[in-house]
Every structure is written in C-alpha cells, then in structure tokens.
Design a protein around this motif. Structure first.
Motif, PDB file in Angstrom:
ATOM      1  N   ASP A   6       0.861  -1.183   0.000  1.00 12.90           N
ATOM      2  CA  ASP A   6       0.000   0.000   0.000  1.00 12.90           C
ATOM      3  C   ASP A   6       0.900   1.236   0.000  1.00 12.90           C
ATOM      4  N   PHE A   7       1.154   1.766  -1.180  1.00 12.27           N
ATOM      5  CA  PHE A   7       2.089   2.900  -1.265  1.00 12.27           C
ATOM      6  C   PHE A   7       1.739   3.807  -2.443  1.00 12.27           C
ATOM      7  N   THR A   8       2.279   5.035  -2.377  1.00  7.41           N
ATOM      8  CA  THR A   8       2.168   5.968  -3.498  1.00  7.41           C
ATOM      9  C   THR A   8       3.576   6.355  -3.910  1.00  7.41           C
ATOM     10  N   TYR A   9       3.850   6.305  -5.200  1.00  5.44           N
ATOM     11  CA  TYR A   9       5.159   6.719  -5.715  1.00  5.44           C
ATOM     12  C   TYR A   9       5.116   8.219  -5.987  1.00  5.44           C
ATOM     13  N   GLN A  10       6.044   8.951  -5.355  1.00  7.62           N
ATOM     14  CA  GLN A  10       6.058  10.410  -5.511  1.00  7.62           C
ATOM     15  C   GLN A  10       7.410  10.896  -6.044  1.00  7.62           C
ATOM     16  N   PRO A  11       7.597  10.859  -7.365  1.00  4.13           N
ATOM     17  CA  PRO A  11       8.862  11.355  -7.909  1.00  4.13           C
ATOM     18  C   PRO A  11       8.904  12.883  -7.926  1.00  4.13           C
ATOM     19  N   ILE A  12      10.056  13.414  -7.524  1.00  2.09           N
ATOM     20  CA  ILE A  12      10.269  14.870  -7.542  1.00  2.09           C
ATOM     21  C   ILE A  12      11.383  15.159  -8.534  1.00  2.09           C
ATOM     22  N   ASP A  13      11.158  16.099  -9.417  1.00  2.02           N
ATOM     23  CA  ASP A  13      12.219  16.489 -10.340  1.00  2.02           C
ATOM     24  C   ASP A  13      12.055  17.960 -10.676  1.00  2.02           C
ATOM     25  N   ILE A  14      13.162  18.584 -10.996  1.00  5.94           N
ATOM     26  CA  ILE A  14      13.140  20.006 -11.378  1.00  5.94           C
ATOM     27  C   ILE A  14      12.502  20.151 -12.770  1.00  5.94           C
ATOM     28  N   SER A  15      12.578  19.072 -13.571  1.00  3.64           N
ATOM     29  CA  SER A  15      12.102  19.150 -14.954  1.00  3.64           C
ATOM     30  C   SER A  15      10.719  18.511 -15.132  1.00  3.64           C
ATOM     31  N   GLN A  16       9.743  19.319 -15.527  1.00  3.94           N
ATOM     32  CA  GLN A  16       8.387  18.818 -15.776  1.00  3.94           C
ATOM     33  C   GLN A  16       8.399  17.829 -16.942  1.00  3.94           C
ATOM     34  N   ASN A  17       9.305  18.091 -17.881  1.00  2.00           N
ATOM     35  CA  ASN A  17       9.500  17.227 -19.040  1.00  2.00           C
ATOM     36  C   ASN A  17       9.847  15.794 -18.621  1.00  2.00           C
ATOM     37  N   VAL A  18      10.787  15.697 -17.699  1.00  2.00           N
ATOM     38  CA  VAL A  18      11.212  14.406 -17.163  1.00  2.00           C
ATOM     39  C   VAL A  18      10.033  13.721 -16.464  1.00  2.00           C
ATOM     40  N   LYS A  60       5.759  15.658  -8.498  1.00  2.00           N
ATOM     41  CA  LYS A  60       5.921  17.015  -7.967  1.00  2.00           C
ATOM     42  C   LYS A  60       7.074  17.666  -8.692  1.00  2.00           C
ATOM     43  N   GLN A  61       6.787  18.785  -9.341  1.00  4.30           N
ATOM     44  CA  GLN A  61       7.848  19.515 -10.018  1.00  4.30           C
ATOM     45  C   GLN A  61       8.417  20.547  -9.050  1.00  4.30           C
ATOM     46  N   GLY A  62       9.722  20.680  -9.023  1.00  9.35           N
ATOM     47  CA  GLY A  62      10.328  21.706  -8.179  1.00  9.35           C
ATOM     48  C   GLY A  62      11.678  21.275  -7.662  1.00  9.35           C
ATOM     49  N   THR A  63      12.303  22.153  -6.868  1.00  3.74           N
ATOM     50  CA  THR A  63      13.564  21.773  -6.238  1.00  3.74           C
ATOM     51  C   THR A  63      13.204  20.767  -5.155  1.00  3.74           C
ATOM     52  N   TYR A  64      14.203  19.987  -4.715  1.00  5.34           N
ATOM     53  CA  TYR A  64      13.952  18.939  -3.733  1.00  5.34           C
ATOM     54  C   TYR A  64      13.193  19.485  -2.525  1.00  5.34           C
ATOM     55  N   PHE A  65      13.624  20.632  -2.038  1.00 10.45           N
ATOM     56  CA  PHE A  65      13.069  21.094  -0.767  1.00 10.45           C
ATOM     57  C   PHE A  65      11.696  21.705  -0.889  1.00 10.45           C
ATOM     58  N   GLU A  66      11.477  22.458  -1.953  1.00  8.67           N
ATOM     59  CA  GLU A  66      10.116  22.977  -2.183  1.00  8.67           C
ATOM     60  C   GLU A  66       9.151  21.804  -2.190  1.00  8.67           C
ATOM     61  N   ALA A  67       9.497  20.810  -3.012  1.00 12.72           N
ATOM     62  CA  ALA A  67       8.591  19.684  -3.219  1.00 12.72           C
ATOM     63  C   ALA A  67       8.440  18.832  -1.966  1.00 12.72           C
ATOM     64  N   LEU A  68       9.558  18.560  -1.282  1.00 12.60           N
ATOM     65  CA  LEU A  68       9.497  17.763  -0.049  1.00 12.60           C
ATOM     66  C   LEU A  68       8.631  18.442   1.000  1.00 12.60           C
ATOM     67  N   ASN A  69       8.846  19.752   1.130  1.00 12.68           N
ATOM     68  CA  ASN A  69       8.064  20.520   2.100  1.00 12.68           C
ATOM     69  C   ASN A  69       6.585  20.455   1.806  1.00 12.68           C
ATOM     70  N   GLU A  70       6.275  20.599   0.530  1.00 13.73           N
ATOM     71  CA  GLU A  70       4.872  20.568   0.109  1.00 13.73           C
ATOM     72  C   GLU A  70       4.257  19.201   0.377  1.00 13.73           C
ATOM     73  N   LEU A  71       5.008  18.156   0.011  1.00 11.93           N
ATOM     74  CA  LEU A  71       4.504  16.797   0.220  1.00 11.93           C
ATOM     75  C   LEU A  71       4.308  16.533   1.707  1.00 11.93           C
TER      76      LEU A  71
END
Ligand code: AVI
Length: 322
Positions: A105-117, A137-148
């Motif tokens: 029971d999990f959700t995969y949450q990839p974070i990358d700076i590139s929306q294209n990727v 989640k698009q963004g820098t690691y910390f923006e995205a981690l914080n949001e998540l």
C-alpha cells in the motif's frame, strides 16, 4: 574589462555565471549541465560501458529486491515512496514492480526540477506499471518535499539515488542531509545511493570516455551560456579535463582554455578573459567509503541502519534513519 558597478541579475543562472567567470580561479556549477540537451547527454552517459555506476545500482536493485522492499514495508500501513531527482526511473521500476505485485500500500512520488522528465516518467509508468499510484511534484527537492510533507502524514521512504549526493561538497552534503532529516519522522527511511572509492583508473575512464560524450556533457554548460545569455564561447577551444584524488575520493571536472581568448556574454554585458590553459572548474563527483558515510551521517544526525552492494563492491546503497 569587467563591469564593476552593481549588476541586477534576472535569474540565479545569470548571477552564478557572472560570479563564476569573474572569480579566480573560475568555476561554474554542474547543476547547469541539465537542459534538454544535457538531460539527453546524461542519459547517454548512463548507457556507456565505462559509466559503471548505473549498472551497479541496477544490479543491487535486481539482486536485493526482496530485502529492500521488505525494509520499505517493515512498519506496515500506507507509505509514500518519494524519489528526489527521479530521472527516467529505470532502477526504481524494479522496486515499484515488486511492491505492486506483492500488494504493498504505497504511493510513488517522484520529484524532479524538470516537468519534461516527470511527464515522460508518468507516461512510461502508465504503460508499464498501470497499478502503481503516482503523484509527481515539479520543483527543487526542498520545495517539493516541504509541500509533500505538509499535505500528507503517511510514512516516508525517501530515495536519493545515482550518487547524486556526490555532486555536493561535504559541507553541502551535510546541509542537504540535515534538511532531509528535518522532514523525517522516526519511522521514515532515507535510501541513499553512493559511488565507492575504487581503482582510480576505473573512475577516470568513467568520467573521460573515449567517445567524448562526457566532454560534450561538460561543454554543454558553455553552449547553454551561448544560447541563453548571448555568449560566444567557441567550445572547441576548451578541453574537457578530469582529475581524481584517490586520497580524498574527489573526482573533479574542468574546462581548460586551449589559448588566450576573450569571450563576450551579451546578456550580462561583460567579457571574460582567459589566459592560455586557464581552467573553469565545473563539477565534483565525490567517491565514498564507509568511514566517510558514517562521518556524514553523524554530522547530519542520521544513523546507518544497513547497506547493500553489488558483486564487485563498486557502489553502495545505504539505509539511513533519524
Ligand atoms: C548526476 N551525477 C551523479 C553524475 C556524476 O557521476 O557525478 C553526473 C556526471 N558527470 C559526469 N558524468 C556523469
């Protein structure tokens, strides 16, 4: 001539290029390698036989799938599998497939700076592993981690693979790990991929391939300055040069000016002067051993729980906890 009056920069890229090319010795940050062309060149690097890192990490995932996924599921209940700098997710798919087939029971949450990727990753997962719930989640690691973090209280397993940490100086790596730690709860895990110290020649070959892909990758930073900041770098007048210090475990990439030359950067309204054989330092790719990892973990308030390695011990994945 350098312009010494205060300059207003529109982007961090402009500011860092100006600072790096007016400093002595000159430097540019490897984070700027990655535009569309740079992403493609890095894919090509990962497919080269000399670049052993990708295959080694892939083989760890293949040979230890069961143990790794069991660790991820240890506490039971739903968890978020967060990947920092996901890229094409090729290695992660081995774990995703196994988790999904075993009813995790999990959700995969990839974070990358590139929306294209992220779009590419989403499309390929929809085709190959349609049952895996994915939230990009698009963004820098910390923006995205914080949001998540703010939006969800599930347990977290954070993946930071590909020896991406090796592109940071030790102080920066400690700062990074401390920030990740601040977002972790007691039961969360950090799964870290790091390249190991080894025969220095193996490392030099990986970062200075005969086909010239790594050279093109390194020089792409100059092409980017040309395209985005109106520069007139003649990339053929620079040499890709790699050094490796087996004592510190630091591989360093340089661009070396083959002659005395002046480069104009239109958008920044300045000219960079290069003496013959003057260098621009562009990247570090740190190699580690257990002692360095223990030291980094201790400095950042983390503990190493266990580790996985490949048959040749070229590479390791460490599991860290708060
Ligand atoms: C992304 N990073 C971990 C790569 C590395 O090995 O330092 C980038 C790279 N530079 C040259 N080749 C690959």
């Amino acid at each position: 001539m350098h312009r010494h009056t205060a300059i207003r920069f529109e982007t961090l890229f402009e500011e860092e290029v100006y600072k790096g090319l007016t400093d002595f010795p000159k430097h540019l940050s490897s984070k700027y390698f990655y535009d569309e062309k740079g992403d493609k060149l890095f894919q090509d690097i990962m497919a080269m036989p000399e670049y052993y890192l990708t295959d080694a990490e892939f083989s760890i995932f293949e040979n230890h799938t069961e143990e790794i996924t069991t660790l991820f599921r240890k506490q039971g209940g739903h968890f978020n599998l967060i990947e920092l700098g996901a890229g094409d997710g090729k290695k992660t798919k081995i774990l995703l497939n196994h988790l999904s087939q075993n009813g995790a029971d999990f959700t995969y949450q990839p974070i990358d700076i590139s929306q294209n990727v992220l779009n590419g990753l989403k499309a390929s997962l929809a085709k190959e592993l349609p049952d895996v719930p994915i939230q990009t989640k698009q963004g820098t690691y910390f923006e995205a981690l914080n949001e998540l973090n703010g939006s969800n209280t599930s347990r977290k397993v954070i993946l930071f693979l590909g020896s991406n940490i090796g592109n940071l100086l030790h102080d920066q790596a400690i700062e990074f790990l401390k920030q990740v730690r601040a977002l972790m709860q007691e039961e969360d895990l950090l799964f870290l991929g790091v390249d190991q110290k080894k025969n220095p020649q193996t490392i030099l070959d990986a970062y200075n391939d005969k086909t010239g892909i790594t050279a093109a990758f390194n020089k792409n930073i100059l092409s980017r300055i040309n395209a985005e900041l109106g520069g007139d770098f003649d990339v053929d007048q620079f040499l890709h040069w790699e050094v490796y210090d087996p004592e510190s475990g630091t591989a360093k990439s340089y661009l070396v000016s083959k002659k005395e030359q002046t480069v104009t950067i239109g958008k920044l309204d300045f000219q960079a002067e290069f003496g013959p054989w003057e260098t621009i330092h562009t990247e570090i790719s740190q190699k580690y051993d257990d002692r360095i990892i223990m030291w980094l973990a201790e400095k950042s308030g983390l503990q190493v729980e266990t580790e996985f390695t490949d048959s040749k011990k070229l590479y390791k994945n460490y599991v860290l906890r708060k």
